[in-house]
Design a protein around this motif. Structure first.
Motif, mmCIF file in Angstrom:
data_model
loop_
_atom_site.group_PDB
_atom_site.id
_atom_site.type_symbol
_atom_site.label_atom_id
_atom_site.label_comp_id
_atom_site.label_asym_id
_atom_site.label_seq_id
_atom_site.Cartn_x
_atom_site.Cartn_y
_atom_site.Cartn_z
ATOM 1 N N SER A 163 0.808 -1.221 0.000
ATOM 2 C CA SER A 163 0.000 0.000 0.000
ATOM 3 C C SER A 163 0.841 1.271 0.000
ATOM 4 C CB SER A 163 -0.948 -0.001 1.204
ATOM 5 O OG SER A 163 -0.260 -0.358 2.394
ATOM 6 N N SER A 164 2.151 1.162 -0.201
ATOM 7 C CA SER A 164 2.995 2.355 -0.239
ATOM 8 C C SER A 164 3.021 2.950 -1.644
ATOM 9 C CB SER A 164 4.411 2.014 0.211
ATOM 10 O OG SER A 164 5.047 1.189 -0.740
ATOM 11 N N PHE A 165 3.508 4.176 -1.743
ATOM 12 C CA PHE A 165 3.521 4.874 -3.025
ATOM 13 C C PHE A 165 4.427 4.173 -4.034
ATOM 14 C CE2 PHE A 165 1.871 7.950 -0.135
ATOM 15 C CZ PHE A 165 1.044 8.753 -0.880
ATOM 16 N N ILE A 166 5.598 3.728 -3.604
ATOM 17 C CA ILE A 166 6.523 3.105 -4.545
ATOM 18 C C ILE A 166 5.960 1.776 -5.053
ATOM 19 C CG2 ILE A 166 7.946 1.827 -2.879
ATOM 20 C CD1 ILE A 166 10.412 2.873 -4.494
ATOM 21 N N ASP A 167 5.169 1.108 -4.234
ATOM 22 C CA ASP A 167 4.501 -0.111 -4.692
ATOM 23 C C ASP A 167 3.461 0.219 -5.763
ATOM 24 O OD1 ASP A 167 5.892 -1.917 -3.065
ATOM 25 O OD2 ASP A 167 4.555 -1.551 -1.383
ATOM 26 N N ALA A 168 2.701 1.292 -5.533
ATOM 27 C CA ALA A 168 1.710 1.707 -6.532
ATOM 28 C C ALA A 168 2.389 2.035 -7.854
ATOM 29 C CB ALA A 168 0.923 2.911 -6.019
ATOM 30 N N SER A 169 3.529 2.701 -7.774
ATOM 31 C CA SER A 169 4.298 3.033 -8.978
ATOM 32 C C SER A 169 4.637 1.773 -9.764
ATOM 33 C CB SER A 169 5.571 3.781 -8.565
ATOM 34 O OG SER A 169 6.419 3.997 -9.664
ATOM 35 N N ARG A 170 5.081 0.738 -9.056
ATOM 36 C CA ARG A 170 5.445 -0.510 -9.735
ATOM 37 C C ARG A 170 4.207 -1.239 -10.265
ATOM 38 N NH1 ARG A 170 10.155 -0.840 -5.952
ATOM 39 N NH2 ARG A 170 8.772 -1.461 -4.267
ATOM 40 N N PHE A 171 3.174 -1.332 -9.433
ATOM 41 C CA PHE A 171 1.972 -2.064 -9.841
ATOM 42 C C PHE A 171 1.395 -1.526 -11.148
ATOM 43 C CE2 PHE A 171 1.209 -3.384 -5.253
ATOM 44 C CZ PHE A 171 1.362 -4.728 -5.507
ATOM 45 N N GLY A 186 13.075 -2.361 -0.838
ATOM 46 C CA GLY A 186 13.427 -1.240 0.008
ATOM 47 C C GLY A 186 14.410 -0.274 -0.606
ATOM 48 N N GLN A 187 14.948 -0.594 -1.792
ATOM 49 C CA GLN A 187 15.965 0.267 -2.393
ATOM 50 C C GLN A 187 15.609 0.730 -3.804
ATOM 51 O OE1 GLN A 187 20.021 -1.212 -1.974
ATOM 52 N NE2 GLN A 187 19.452 -2.357 -0.147
ATOM 53 N N ARG A 188 15.476 -0.214 -4.740
ATOM 54 C CA ARG A 188 15.273 0.200 -6.122
ATOM 55 C C ARG A 188 14.693 -0.939 -6.948
ATOM 56 N NH1 ARG A 188 19.123 -1.978 -9.505
ATOM 57 N NH2 ARG A 188 18.856 -0.375 -11.110
ATOM 58 N N SER A 189 14.168 -0.585 -8.106
ATOM 59 C CA SER A 189 13.770 -1.570 -9.107
ATOM 60 C C SER A 189 14.070 -0.977 -10.474
ATOM 61 C CB SER A 189 12.283 -1.923 -8.984
ATOM 62 O OG SER A 189 11.482 -0.771 -9.140
ATOM 63 N N LEU A 190 14.296 -1.854 -11.436
ATOM 64 C CA LEU A 190 14.578 -1.436 -12.806
ATOM 65 C C LEU A 190 13.664 -2.208 -13.745
ATOM 66 C CD1 LEU A 190 16.424 0.232 -14.744
ATOM 67 C CD2 LEU A 190 17.863 -1.824 -14.906
ATOM 68 N N ALA A 191 13.058 -1.504 -14.671
ATOM 69 C CA ALA A 191 12.193 -2.144 -15.663
ATOM 70 C C ALA A 191 12.527 -1.594 -17.039
ATOM 71 C CB ALA A 191 10.728 -1.893 -15.331
ATOM 72 N N VAL A 192 12.344 -2.428 -18.055
ATOM 73 C CA VAL A 192 12.636 -2.029 -19.428
ATOM 74 C C VAL A 192 11.348 -1.989 -20.241
ATOM 75 C CG1 VAL A 192 14.971 -2.979 -19.336
ATOM 76 C CG2 VAL A 192 13.079 -4.413 -20.159
ATOM 77 N N ARG A 193 11.432 -1.313 -21.345
ATOM 78 C CA ARG A 193 10.277 -1.121 -22.218
ATOM 79 C C ARG A 193 9.709 -2.454 -22.685
ATOM 80 N NH1 ARG A 193 9.068 -0.236 -27.752
ATOM 81 N NH2 ARG A 193 7.589 1.497 -28.047
ATOM 82 N N VAL A 200 9.914 5.722 -23.318
ATOM 83 C CA VAL A 200 11.288 5.626 -22.811
ATOM 84 C C VAL A 200 11.720 4.164 -22.754
ATOM 85 C CG1 VAL A 200 11.128 7.773 -21.513
ATOM 86 C CG2 VAL A 200 10.521 5.611 -20.397
ATOM 87 N N ASP A 201 13.025 3.936 -22.791
ATOM 88 C CA ASP A 201 13.569 2.582 -22.853
ATOM 89 C C ASP A 201 13.634 1.905 -21.492
ATOM 90 O OD1 ASP A 201 14.032 2.704 -25.618
ATOM 91 O OD2 ASP A 201 15.899 3.798 -25.283
ATOM 92 N N GLU A 202 13.843 2.691 -20.441
ATOM 93 C CA GLU A 202 13.959 2.131 -19.095
ATOM 94 C C GLU A 202 13.262 3.036 -18.095
ATOM 95 O OE1 GLU A 202 18.292 -0.204 -19.040
ATOM 96 O OE2 GLU A 202 18.061 1.737 -18.039
ATOM 97 N N TRP A 203 12.839 2.444 -17.018
ATOM 98 C CA TRP A 203 12.291 3.205 -15.906
ATOM 99 C C TRP A 203 12.842 2.580 -14.632
ATOM 100 C CZ3 TRP A 203 8.126 0.005 -13.775
ATOM 101 C CH2 TRP A 203 7.792 0.364 -12.472
ATOM 102 N N GLU A 204 13.439 3.420 -13.799
ATOM 103 C CA GLU A 204 14.007 2.968 -12.537
ATOM 104 C C GLU A 204 13.309 3.690 -11.393
ATOM 105 O OE1 GLU A 204 18.372 2.469 -10.361
ATOM 106 O OE2 GLU A 204 18.115 3.954 -11.937
ATOM 107 N N ASP A 205 12.849 2.917 -10.416
ATOM 108 C CA ASP A 205 12.280 3.477 -9.193
ATOM 109 C C ASP A 205 13.335 3.396 -8.105
ATOM 110 O OD1 ASP A 205 9.828 4.691 -8.990
ATOM 111 O OD2 ASP A 205 8.688 2.831 -8.968
ATOM 112 N N ILE A 206 13.621 4.522 -7.471
ATOM 113 C CA ILE A 206 14.607 4.570 -6.394
ATOM 114 C C ILE A 206 13.908 5.041 -5.127
ATOM 115 C CG2 ILE A 206 16.808 5.529 -5.630
ATOM 116 C CD1 ILE A 206 17.390 6.183 -8.580
ATOM 117 N N SER A 207 14.116 4.331 -4.033
ATOM 118 C CA SER A 207 13.519 4.710 -2.756
ATOM 119 C C SER A 207 14.411 5.734 -2.070
ATOM 120 C CB SER A 207 13.354 3.474 -1.861
ATOM 121 O OG SER A 207 12.853 3.846 -0.596
ATOM 122 N N ILE A 208 13.920 6.966 -1.972
ATOM 123 C CA ILE A 208 14.630 8.040 -1.259
ATOM 124 C C ILE A 208 13.673 8.560 -0.201
ATOM 125 C CG2 ILE A 208 15.872 10.223 -1.471
ATOM 126 C CD1 ILE A 208 16.221 9.653 -4.459
#
Length: 453
Positions: free
Chosen positions: A1-9, A144-151, A163-171
């Motif tokens: 239920s966190s924001f970074i999870d929503a971003s990935r989902f 808890g740190q990061r994820s990387l996804a490609v197109r 875009v070719d890649e999207w990276e989520d970084i937890s800051i």
């Protein structure tokens, strides 16, 4: 239920239905949805040109499997399928399914737009490298740190994502997140702090993405834990709040007055006046309840901009009613984790985005809703909510929703002090983000984002 999870989902998977920036329900994986005359059976027609990241074709079997997974009481979307006769869901053909309900629901689609209702593949199990149908395919994940996804080259929206890649970084630190954007380390960020937004708005260093919204900033009181198990205490705490002062001080003006009800601007919302601060009446209610000179702990976190500031200001305001509020700051990465803190705190803060009353009440207020953070449990009230959800006649629906909302005003555990704007930021060379009243960063819509080089 966190924001970074929503971003990935929302970018690895797809929902059945999307929500536009203007809060209109639009086709996702489902392209057509029709109910019978009394809204007890829904037929869903699915998109035909969709393949999973592993090359399998998307079919009705995937949707049926997803609904069955939600049938597990531990699933965060369990409340979305409570009214569905899961054993009787029927596959008509590969791209059509029939969903029978236990009782009418005139807006079943409202239950399947949140991040916890995205469609998973038939037979899939928990994995750190999940397979979705979304615009991006996950390749790396460090919790808890990061994820990387490609197109996703085979995405069903032709030409997207751009875009070719999207990276989520937890800051976790808000200032560090803005500094990362200003330095070019990241291209966009969710949840720009409101003083930062005010300072940067109109400047040329970054884009401030600002969307008025029914999103809620709330204080929540667990209705089954003392002293908040007494409705007089809950009413007293509502009367302690100077709402405009909180909006000005904690949100830097990025919000409108909340009236202790969810759904401002949405269909069936009961537009009653927001309570004014009345410290003497609050003190009298506490005395009547036997809770004079009360001391409580308010749990807060940096997880949402304005939380800590609002908690601190509320603590100052409450002193006028003889109440001592000790503010306890919790770790951001634990705050919205249901296995750690979320839904377990007696007095805390929360933030909600949603697109309909039915979605919010079934996710937040039903007795067995996984996100029932105020612990409000009453079978008769559950029945009333379900009646309101199922009403097909507009006048009947409004009457039932008025009853639902009046009960929240009288006995609920929420102090809805503001409808908060959704404020994010992006670098000046980022395009394609439409400010969304539904959720952050254009509703986490990265398929439309592009970079100007």
């Amino acid at each position: 239920s966190s924001f970074i999870d929503a971003s990935r989902f929302f970018n690895i998977y797809d929902p059945l239905f999307r929500v536009s920036p203007e809060l209109e329900v639009q086709p996702g994986l489902c392209v057509e949805w029709n109910a019978n005359d009394d809204s007890t059976v829904w037929e869903l027609k699915l998109r035909s040109d969709v393949v999973w990241h592993d090359g399998k074709s998307f079919t009705a079997d995937d949707v049926i499997y997803t609904l069955q997974q939600m049938g597990d009481e531990g699933h965060t979307a369990h409340s979305s399928v409570l009214n569905i006769r899961l054993a009787d869901v029927r596959k008509v053909d590969d791209l059509t399914l029939e969903i029978p309900l236990a009782r009418p629901d005139a807006r079943l689609f409202d239950q399947f737009v949140q991040q916890n209702t995205v469609v998973v593949q038939d037979g899939s199990t928990a994995s750190r490298m999940p397979v979705g149908t979304g615009p991006f395919r996950l390749t790396e994940f460090t919790p808890g740190q990061r994820s990387l996804a490609v197109r996703n080259e085979n995405y069903w929206e032709e030409g997207k994502p751009y875009v070719d890649e999207w990276e989520d970084i937890s800051i976790d630190d808000n200032t560090a997140r803005l500094n990362a954007l200003l330095s070019g380390e990241i291209d966009m960020m969710s949840q720009l702090e409101f003083p930062q937004a005010r300072a940067e708005a109109g400047g040329d260093r970054i884009q401030v993405i600002d969307a008025p919204s029914p999103a809620l900033q709330v204080f929540l009181m667990a209705t089954d834990i003392a002293p908040f198990d007494d409705a007089r205490v809950r009413q007293a705490f509502r009367l302690m709040v100077d709402r405009q002062a909180l909006i000005d001080g904690a949100l830097s003006g990025y919000g409108t007055l909340g009236n202790d009800l969810a759904g401002n601007g949405l269909p069936y919302f009961m537009d009653v006046e927001a309570p004014e601060q009345d410290l003497e009446q609050a003190r009298a209610l506490l005395q009547e309840a036997g809770h004079e000179n009360l001391t409580v702990t308010l749990h807060t976190s940096d997880i949402v901009p304005g939380f800590v500031e609002a908690a601190t200001l509320f603590a100052e305001q409450a002193r006028g009613a003889g109440v001592t509020i000790n503010v306890k700051r919790e770790a951001a990465n634990a705050y919205f984790d249901t296995s750690l803190l979320y839904t377990k705190l007696p007095f805390a803060q929360s933030f909600w985005t949603f697109s309909s009353l039915s979605a919010w009440y079934t996710q937040a207020v039903l007795s067995d809703a996984v996100w029932n953070e105020t612990h409000f449990r009453d079978e008769a009230y559950d029945e009333l909510i379900q009646e309101a959800v199922g009403a097909t006649d507009e006048d009947t629906a409004q009457d039932l929703w008025d009853q639902v909302q009046q009960r929240q005003l009288d006995e609920g555990g929420y102090i809805v002090w503001a409808n908060q704007n959704i404020v994010d930021a992006a670098a000046t060379n980022v395009g394609g983000i439409t400010p969304s009243s539904f959720f952050n960063l254009g509703g986490w819509n990265y398929r439309d984002v592009w970079l100007q080089t």
